[in-house]
Design a protein around this motif. Structure first.
Motif, short mmCIF file in Angstrom:
data_model
loop_
_atom_site.label_atom_id
_atom_site.label_comp_id
_atom_site.label_asym_id
_atom_site.label_seq_id
_atom_site.Cartn_x
_atom_site.Cartn_y
_atom_site.Cartn_z
N ALA A 155 0.84 -1.21 0.00
CA ALA A 155 0.00 0.00 0.00
C ALA A 155 0.87 1.25 0.00
N GLN A 156 0.33 2.33 -0.50
CA GLN A 156 1.05 3.62 -0.56
C GLN A 156 2.48 3.42 -1.07
N ALA A 157 2.55 2.71 -2.15
CA ALA A 157 3.85 2.27 -2.67
C ALA A 157 4.73 3.44 -3.09
N HIS A 158 4.11 4.57 -3.42
CA HIS A 158 4.91 5.74 -3.85
C HIS A 158 5.76 6.28 -2.69
N HIS A 159 5.40 5.91 -1.44
CA HIS A 159 6.19 6.34 -0.29
C HIS A 159 6.89 5.15 0.39
N ALA A 160 6.73 3.95 -0.14
CA ALA A 160 7.10 2.76 0.63
C ALA A 160 8.56 2.36 0.56
N ALA A 164 17.64 2.43 -0.78
CA ALA A 164 18.30 1.17 -1.16
C ALA A 164 17.35 0.25 -1.93
N GLY A 165 16.11 0.70 -2.15
CA GLY A 165 15.16 -0.12 -2.89
C GLY A 165 14.45 -1.15 -2.04
N ARG A 166 14.67 -1.08 -0.71
CA ARG A 166 13.96 -1.97 0.22
C ARG A 166 12.70 -1.26 0.71
N ILE A 167 11.84 -2.02 1.39
CA ILE A 167 10.65 -1.40 1.97
C ILE A 167 11.09 -0.70 3.26
N ALA A 168 10.75 0.58 3.35
CA ALA A 168 11.26 1.39 4.46
C ALA A 168 10.75 0.89 5.81
N ASP A 169 9.53 0.41 5.85
CA ASP A 169 8.96 -0.16 7.08
C ASP A 169 9.66 -1.51 7.31
N THR A 170 10.50 -1.57 8.33
CA THR A 170 11.34 -2.76 8.50
C THR A 170 10.53 -4.02 8.83
N LYS A 171 9.41 -3.82 9.55
CA LYS A 171 8.58 -5.00 9.85
C LYS A 171 7.98 -5.57 8.57
N LEU A 172 7.53 -4.67 7.71
CA LEU A 172 6.94 -5.10 6.45
C LEU A 172 8.00 -5.76 5.56
N GLN A 173 9.19 -5.18 5.57
CA GLN A 173 10.29 -5.77 4.79
C GLN A 173 10.59 -7.19 5.30
#
Ligand code: FMN
Length: 223
Positions: A155-160, A164-173
């Motif tokens: 969700a809200q992928a334009h901010h996600a 480094a190209g990883r998902i910024a939310d570490t739990k989600l990553q």
């Protein structure tokens, strides 16, 4: 699972958007990176590799199956499974993806049958494009893909993404990495314990028939 002990697992990974700068292509890149880190051998592609003219049986009969579908066919037969990151368009999959699936379904043997599939979506919306993935499951499962139960919607992928190209939310990553590792475990297990069902029958009750051409000739198996 210790990725060093893994037997060979080959995966095709692509995003199903044609546009430059696609969020789904970014998600596909991340999935490819994670799958490699977890021990899979990854073949990366883009939707432009598989773009086809609109399906038309007259064109199929006169000109054959187009190059885009041939390219996807050739990649599919060389892998154990595939991962698609697909945009959601109007609560469904992009027409360009469905169109390529329709063309690919015309090959015999039909190359989606028996492949393991992992579905992802990225969208600026709050739902991340998950509804479209339910639509995508339908033709894939119809064609015999073994679609992984969990689907990943960003969700809200334009901010996600971070730089480094990883998902910024570490739990989600972490969750993303864990589900990909579980998917790879399943692909590996399916190689050790192949499902009995090998023959693809589009409509139960059909038998090989020149009129329908939808049943694959092959060894008899539980269907
Ligand atoms: C025709 C069209 C329909 C769309 N419908 C949806 C939708 O139903 N749900 C959604 O979450 N986003 C929808 N979007 C927004 C897309 O998620 C967004 O454009 C996204 O960036 C597309 O993926 P891409 O970045 O990989 O190209 C739609 C976009 C277009 C152009």
């Amino acid at each position: 699972m210790d990725s060093e002990k893994r037997c060979s697992v080959r995966l095709l990974v692509f995003g199903a958007s044609l546009r430059q700068g696609s969020m789904n292509d970014r998600l596909a890149s991340l999935a490819a990176t994670v799958a490699s880190e977890k021990g899979a051998t990854v073949e990366r592609a883009t939707m432009t590799d598989f773009e086809c003219p609109p399906y038309d049986m007259d064109v199929e009969l006169s000109a054959g199956i187009p190059a885009g579908a041939q390219a996807l066919h050739d990649k599919l037969i060389s892998v154990d499974g595939f991962m698609i990151a697909s945009p959601e368009y109007n609560a469904s999959m992009p027409g360009v993806l469905k169109n390529t699936i329709d063309w690919v379904s015309r090959f015999r043997p039909q190359p989606i049958n028996g492949k393991q599939a992992y579905l992802m979506a990225a969208s600026p919306s709050m739902t991340g494009g998950k509804v479209g993935l339910w639509a995508l499951r339908q033709p894939l499962e119809h064609l015999g893909a073994r679609t992984y139960p969990d689907m990943f919607a960003l969700a809200q992928a334009h901010h996600a993404f971070n730089d480094a190209g990883r998902i910024a939310d570490t739990k989600l990553q972490s969750w993303f990495e864990m589900t990909i590792e579980c998917f790879i475990d399943l692909v590996e297990a399916s190689k050790h314990y192949p499902h009995l069902k090998k023959q693809w029958v589009e409509f139960l009750g059909e038998r090989p028939d020149e009129e329908t051409t939808r049943v694959e000739a092959g060894e008899t198996a539980a269907v």
